[in-house]
Design a protein around this motif. Structure first.
Motif, short mmCIF file in Angstrom:
data_model
loop_
_atom_site.label_atom_id
_atom_site.label_comp_id
_atom_site.label_asym_id
_atom_site.label_seq_id
_atom_site.Cartn_x
_atom_site.Cartn_y
_atom_site.Cartn_z
N ASP A 54 -3.92 12.76 1.91
CA ASP A 54 -5.20 12.98 2.32
C ASP A 54 -5.16 11.44 2.37
O ASP A 54 -6.45 10.80 2.86
CB ASP A 54 -5.60 13.25 1.40
CG ASP A 54 -5.36 14.98 1.26
OD1 ASP A 54 -5.46 15.19 2.36
OD2 ASP A 54 -6.03 15.15 0.41
N LEU A 55 -4.34 10.34 2.43
CA LEU A 55 -4.60 8.91 3.03
C LEU A 55 -4.95 8.31 4.23
O LEU A 55 -4.24 9.29 4.86
CB LEU A 55 -3.20 7.81 2.10
CG LEU A 55 -2.91 8.35 0.42
CD1 LEU A 55 -2.07 7.55 0.07
CD2 LEU A 55 -3.78 7.47 0.12
N GLU A 56 -5.29 7.69 4.75
CA GLU A 56 -6.07 7.02 6.28
C GLU A 56 -4.73 6.19 6.05
O GLU A 56 -4.48 5.87 6.83
CB GLU A 56 -7.24 6.71 6.03
CG GLU A 56 -8.68 7.76 5.78
CD GLU A 56 -8.90 7.58 4.42
OE1 GLU A 56 -8.96 6.89 3.33
OE2 GLU A 56 -9.14 8.94 3.53
N ASP A 57 -4.96 4.90 5.44
CA ASP A 57 -4.16 3.69 5.94
C ASP A 57 -2.79 3.89 5.35
O ASP A 57 -1.97 3.21 6.05
CB ASP A 57 -4.46 3.17 4.18
CG ASP A 57 -6.20 2.61 4.46
OD1 ASP A 57 -6.56 2.77 5.60
OD2 ASP A 57 -6.61 2.37 3.21
N VAL A 58 -1.64 5.18 5.16
CA VAL A 58 -0.55 5.42 4.37
C VAL A 58 -0.35 6.75 5.66
O VAL A 58 -0.64 7.56 5.09
CB VAL A 58 -0.06 5.53 3.01
CG1 VAL A 58 1.27 6.00 2.98
CG2 VAL A 58 -0.31 4.07 2.76
N THR A 59 0.46 6.50 6.51
CA THR A 59 0.54 7.99 7.16
C THR A 59 1.10 9.26 6.40
O THR A 59 2.06 8.74 5.19
CB THR A 59 1.13 8.26 8.21
OG1 THR A 59 2.89 7.23 7.79
CG2 THR A 59 0.84 6.51 8.76
N GLN A 60 1.50 10.49 6.70
CA GLN A 60 2.20 11.05 5.61
C GLN A 60 3.77 11.35 6.13
O GLN A 60 4.53 11.25 5.02
CB GLN A 60 2.03 12.75 6.33
CG GLN A 60 3.18 13.80 5.64
CD GLN A 60 1.88 14.92 5.75
OE1 GLN A 60 0.13 15.30 5.40
NE2 GLN A 60 2.52 16.48 5.48
N SER A 61 4.25 10.88 6.72
CA SER A 61 5.41 10.53 7.50
C SER A 61 6.13 9.32 6.83
O SER A 61 7.62 9.16 6.32
CB SER A 61 5.70 10.81 8.50
OG SER A 61 5.89 8.84 9.30
N GLU A 62 5.62 8.20 5.99
CA GLU A 62 5.96 6.93 5.36
C GLU A 62 6.02 7.27 3.89
O GLU A 62 6.69 7.13 3.15
CB GLU A 62 4.41 5.74 5.57
CG GLU A 62 4.85 5.29 6.78
CD GLU A 62 3.47 4.00 7.30
OE1 GLU A 62 3.78 2.73 7.37
OE2 GLU A 62 2.28 4.34 6.21
N VAL A 63 5.26 8.77 2.95
CA VAL A 63 4.98 8.87 2.70
C VAL A 63 6.48 9.76 1.45
O VAL A 63 7.30 9.41 1.02
CB VAL A 63 3.83 9.69 1.48
CG1 VAL A 63 4.18 10.88 0.80
CG2 VAL A 63 2.63 9.56 1.90
N LEU A 120 1.33 -1.21 -0.61
CA LEU A 120 0.20 0.35 -0.16
C LEU A 120 1.05 1.38 -0.08
O LEU A 120 0.85 2.27 -0.82
CB LEU A 120 -0.75 -0.08 1.14
CG LEU A 120 -1.96 0.45 1.16
CD1 LEU A 120 -2.96 -0.34 0.13
CD2 LEU A 120 -2.92 0.55 2.56
N VAL A 121 1.84 1.50 0.56
CA VAL A 121 2.58 2.29 1.08
C VAL A 121 3.43 2.27 -0.11
O VAL A 121 3.66 4.28 -0.92
CB VAL A 121 3.97 1.92 2.70
CG1 VAL A 121 4.65 3.03 1.85
CG2 VAL A 121 3.11 2.02 3.55
#
Lengths: 304, 304
Positions: B202-211, A180-181
């Motif tokens: 804006d994703l719920e399942d993937v955090t901004q810090s992961e992005v 997903l990531v």
């Protein structure tokens, strides 16, 4: 407790970089390698990507205590089947593929009696093949390791230590969450880049030479990742279909909203969207995942 | 026959770079400048972006034989109205805006008695404001000049000579064609980059810090152009609406076709699309519009 003999199957950008990095950072380990293409094997030997380039995949894995599959996602299963029989029973099996659920399944089915711990170094360039690799590819990049639910912690920490020795920072994740990531941070960007470069080549009113000439307006940034290896990326999209389609749906909704804002002349919505995105860029630079200099420090700004 | 006194209205990335480039390449010309923001005027004076930063726009243009508007597309008309009365009748009027039909109209309506020849240097970085400019921004970049159908050839060649002196290669084009070409090489890429960075936040399942963490997989390339000035880009989309919507429609069709190929598992179509795009990248590099080194020569590959 590290690896004494490492077999690298596939000697392209990733495999070649691993070989060169092991030579630099783990000089006591012995590396063997194999690539399906005779030309790539010859070039890999010339560049010294591994200590020994083998003529068969069986020969490459015969003494390995770690085998890393560095082939396109769709070829993982076949490559793994080909080492069965020759690979020592105690050898750890891993890979560098960009999707993890499908590859874990393929490797596990092909080598059911081995310990399999998939991994994905989030590092690369637009180049591919045996000339593309370099020893520092993984330095300050993340490597995501996706162990199965029941994993031998000793083997896991061995693999983590291996990637850390090559300069990577390691993160542990479930294969599901990885897929997903990466769908949003890697797969969707590649799909969009390939699309826009394709769109631009097919126009009637604007020639391809004009697109090339005026690419510095933004387009050229997309062409870099759209120059990535087509076989590998075909396999990535086919092997991570569900997550990619989910992310693509979100992207399309957001794009449609901006399209409507342009059509009705809603400057406020455009401004609000555009103003949000600078903070993310700043964080990426702060975390050392990109270059802070304007234009990434491209050559043409040397004169600044 | 060159310009003796050049007024630059707006002292951001473009205006500041023009000022610095004139000092380096046309040292005999005198430059004056104005910016609406008092902070920007102070910083522009500190950096010496122009010979004289003026407190009013009238003062800046009073002795000019060339005035270049370097403000966002939506502010061109207002800025031009404010110099009426103070600008010498013989002064040539130009700009650096990213859309040309709308700006030509706005400048022409505000200054009906002056010769107006719009221009667009296809050069920039993700930075904006008075600290962003540098003298070599235009070197080996294209500058598109879009004269009206009936143009004084002497004035036109004066403007062409000015941009060539600053290091640019000049191309003459109709404003209509400019707007179509830039819609695909610049405006659409920016819209898509802004969209995907927004989607990812804006994703719920993937955090901004992961992005942020895993952005090296491709996403980070998009964040650079999505960090561009939001006011300017709002105005670009509003002022080049028709061409942008046309190109967006083409892009969406192509993306939908790839989405379908992923859904049905059509690997051949994916491969064919992905294999076409390398040639364009090669041409862009050959024509000197991008850096050939992997990853554009980003800092983290110094160790190669």
């Amino acid at each position: 407790m590290t690896f004494a003999s490492i077999a690298i199957i596939g000697l392209g950008l990733q495999g070649g970089s691993i070989g060169l990095a092991v030579r630099e950072f783990l000089p006591e380990a012995r590396t063997t390698g194999f690539d399906l293409s005779p030309e790539h094997r010859a070039r890999a030997a010339e560049r010294g990507l591994v200590d020994k380039v083998c003529a068969t995949v069986s020969e490459a894995v015969r003494e390995a205590d770690l085998v890393i599959f560095c082939v396109p996602p769709g070829a993982m299963g076949i490559a793994a089947e080909q080492v069965r029989g020759a690979l020592p029973a105690t050898a750890l099996v891993s890979d560098v593929g960009s999707s993890k659920q499908a590859i874990a399944k393929a490797l596990g089915e092909a080598l059911p009696d081995h310990v399999v711990i998939p991994a994905h170094p989030v590092a690369g360039t637009e180049n591919s093949g045996p000339d593309a690799g370099f020893a520092h590819l993984f330095r300050n990049r993340w490597c995501i390791v996706t162990p199965p639910a029941k994993v031998d912690m000793v083997r896991l920490s061995q693999l983590v230590g291996f990637w850390e020795a090559l300069g990577a920072n390691v993160e542990i994740m479930t294969p599901e969450h990885h897929d997903l990531v990466l769908a949003v941070t890697s797969h969707l960007p590649h799909l969009i880049a390939y699309t826009i470069v394709g769109t631009a080549s097919d126009l009637e009113d604007v020639t391809q030479s004009e697109v090339i000439k005026y690419s510095a307006g933004g387009f050229r940034d997309f062409t870099r990742i759209a120059a990535s290896d087509p076989t590998m990326w075909r396999d990535v999209f086919l092997s991570n279909k569900d997550a990619v389609l989910t992310m693509l749906q979100r992207f399309t909704e957001d794009l449609t909203a901006l399209q409507r804002a342009i059509r009705v002349g809603d400057g406020e919505q455009l401004f609000d969207t555009f103003a949000r995105t600078r903070a993310i860029r700043r964080s990426i630079i702060e975390e050392g995942q990109d270059d802070a200099r304007p234009d990434f420090g491209r050559g043409d700004h040397e004169g600044r």
